[in-house]
Design an enzyme around this catalytic site. Sequence first.
Site, PDB file in Angstrom:
ATOM      1  N   TYR A 126     -17.124  17.323 -14.651  1.00 37.64           N
ATOM      2  CA  TYR A 126     -17.785  15.871 -14.759  1.00 37.64           C
ATOM      3  C   TYR A 126     -18.491  15.570 -13.572  1.00 37.64           C
ATOM      4  CZ  TYR A 126     -17.122  10.912 -14.294  1.00 37.64           C
ATOM      5  OH  TYR A 126     -17.279   9.327 -14.227  1.00 37.64           O
ATOM      6  N   ASP A 147      -8.070  19.079 -14.213  1.00 39.16           N
ATOM      7  CA  ASP A 147      -8.657  17.837 -14.782  1.00 39.16           C
ATOM      8  C   ASP A 147      -8.239  17.370 -16.092  1.00 39.16           C
ATOM      9  OD1 ASP A 147      -9.799  15.150 -15.733  1.00 39.16           O
ATOM     10  OD2 ASP A 147     -11.574  15.495 -14.299  1.00 39.16           O
ATOM     11  N   LYS A 193      -9.370   6.306 -18.984  1.00 37.16           N
ATOM     12  CA  LYS A 193      -9.749   6.997 -20.378  1.00 37.16           C
ATOM     13  C   LYS A 193      -8.445   6.767 -21.397  1.00 37.16           C
ATOM     14  CE  LYS A 193     -13.462   7.928 -18.063  1.00 37.16           C
ATOM     15  NZ  LYS A 193     -13.569   8.840 -17.418  1.00 37.16           N
ATOM     16  N   ARG A 197       0.935  -1.174   0.077  1.00 39.44           N
ATOM     17  CA  ARG A 197      -0.012  -0.054  -0.015  1.00 39.44           C
ATOM     18  C   ARG A 197       1.023   1.192  -0.006  1.00 39.44           C
ATOM     19  NH1 ARG A 197      -1.213   1.977   4.624  1.00 39.44           N
ATOM     20  NH2 ARG A 197      -1.817   0.013   5.774  1.00 39.44           N
TER      21      ARG A 197
HETATM   22  C1  LIG Z   1     -14.061   9.374 -16.069  1.00 40.77           C
HETATM   23  C2  LIG Z   1     -14.016  10.640 -15.465  1.00 40.77           C
HETATM   24  C3  LIG Z   1     -13.336  10.971 -14.234  1.00 40.77           C
HETATM   25  C4  LIG Z   1     -13.557  10.033 -13.176  1.00 40.77           C
HETATM   26  O1  LIG Z   1     -12.777   8.974 -13.244  1.00 40.77           O
HETATM   27  P1  LIG Z   1     -12.861   7.424 -12.842  1.00 40.77           P
HETATM   28  O2  LIG Z   1     -11.664   6.466 -13.219  1.00 40.77           O
HETATM   29  O3  LIG Z   1     -14.249   6.994 -13.525  1.00 40.77           O
HETATM   30  O4  LIG Z   1     -13.059   7.405 -11.401  1.00 40.77           O
HETATM   31  C5  LIG Z   1     -12.940  12.286 -13.904  1.00 40.77           C
HETATM   32  N1  LIG Z   1     -13.020  13.375 -14.724  1.00 40.77           N
HETATM   33  C6  LIG Z   1     -13.212  13.143 -16.218  1.00 40.77           C
HETATM   34  C7  LIG Z   1     -13.040  14.347 -16.905  1.00 40.77           C
HETATM   35  C8  LIG Z   1     -13.570  11.852 -16.588  1.00 40.77           C
HETATM   36  O5  LIG Z   1     -13.964  11.749 -17.933  1.00 40.77           O
END
Ligand SMILES: *Cc1c(COP(=O)(O)O)cnc(C)c1O
Length: 383
Positions: free
Chosen positions: A105, A177, A202, A52
């Site tokens: 988001y 982000d 993503k 961890r």
């Molecule tokens: C998918 C997404 C998230 C969240 O991420 P997870 O891996 O699903 O927890 C945050 N910001 C954006 C822009 C996203 O597309």
Amino acid sequence: MKDSLPGFNTRAIHAGQEPDAATGAVIVPVHLTTTYKQDGVGGLRGGYEYSRSANPTRTALQEALAALEQGTTGMAFASGLAAEDTLLRTVCEPGSHIVLGGDAYGGTFRLISRVLSRWGIEHTPADLNDADALRAAVRPTTRVIWCETPTNPLLNIADIALTAEVAHDAGALLVVDNTFASPYLQQPLTLGADVVVHSTTKYLGGHSDVVGGALVVADAELGERLAYHQNAMGAVAGPFDAWLVLRGLKTLGVRMDRHQDNAARIVDFLEGHPAVARVLYPGLPDHPGHGIAARQMSGFGGMISFRLAAGEEAALKVCERAQLFTLAESLGGVESLIEHPGRMTHASAAGSPLEVPGDLVRLSVGIEDVEDLLADLDQAMTL
Ligand SMILES: *Cc1c(COP(=O)(O)O)cnc(C)c1O
């Protein structure tokens, strides 16, 4: 970018990924061990004690992420939201205030408005494109301005350097982000942001086979505080998940080039289609954020949204008729996806300031042969 830095693709393939010292293995192994033999009490080899706290596969990914975003410290988490939660509960406390873009988001908005609010952390949605409105939203207790650019699903653009200035004048951190652009197209830390957040689920993972998240920071001291909380809160990326993201990173550059080449062709097609009322893509000269995007991004990415002239029913029909474009949530993988944000990814925003129009369709353009993608959209849009 500093002159001494190797190129982006070289960093993606090599940073943190030296051949294994013991065996010469060229690819970083998946270290499934939870614990590490100590040479005498407290005698750690290479700093590893318990997985961890640190794991060599995760360390490799963290170093690669830091190199790609040009930060001092990278951290890998179990999901994008786990990264966000750790970040916000490190830099905020009861009474702290967060300003976030009006179309952040949905999961980020839910975390801040439904979960963190119960611990006395307050928030104000604001239009990040209006510097006066942004300054008006800031309070003495503001710790974070949360910026997404481009946004999901409306592809709005915020000026990172300008937003950083507002944040720093207020003594707050600017968090960006960077999930939609990826570090290949945009490196927010070089524009003044303090923290970059990713859903590595993503584009960074890129193959729709791993859920993960990341933080990268510019300041080493903030990096230490966050690393302390990453261990203390425990939402770390597992070794195999870290390995999958690391493998994805190696091809990020070539994938993004193809994603956006395909996207450009599809934007042309949609612009000329009579069923389409409006195409939302930062690469279009009439997009309100085009000038800023052209300045702060090296390309416009693989996400496209468009509005159907005939309204919501038409939008639903296009989503359901598409075949090569798979009807599914998420984005950023090699395969093309189509979705209806109003009923799918953003359904929970109905009735809130983040509600999206019903006639909207979102595409995550994959790296298939573009002629096949165009043919599929053509048949799906013959309404
Ligand atoms: C998918 C997404 C998230 C969240 O991420 P997870 O891996 O699903 O927890 C945050 N910001 C954006 C822009 C996203 O597309």
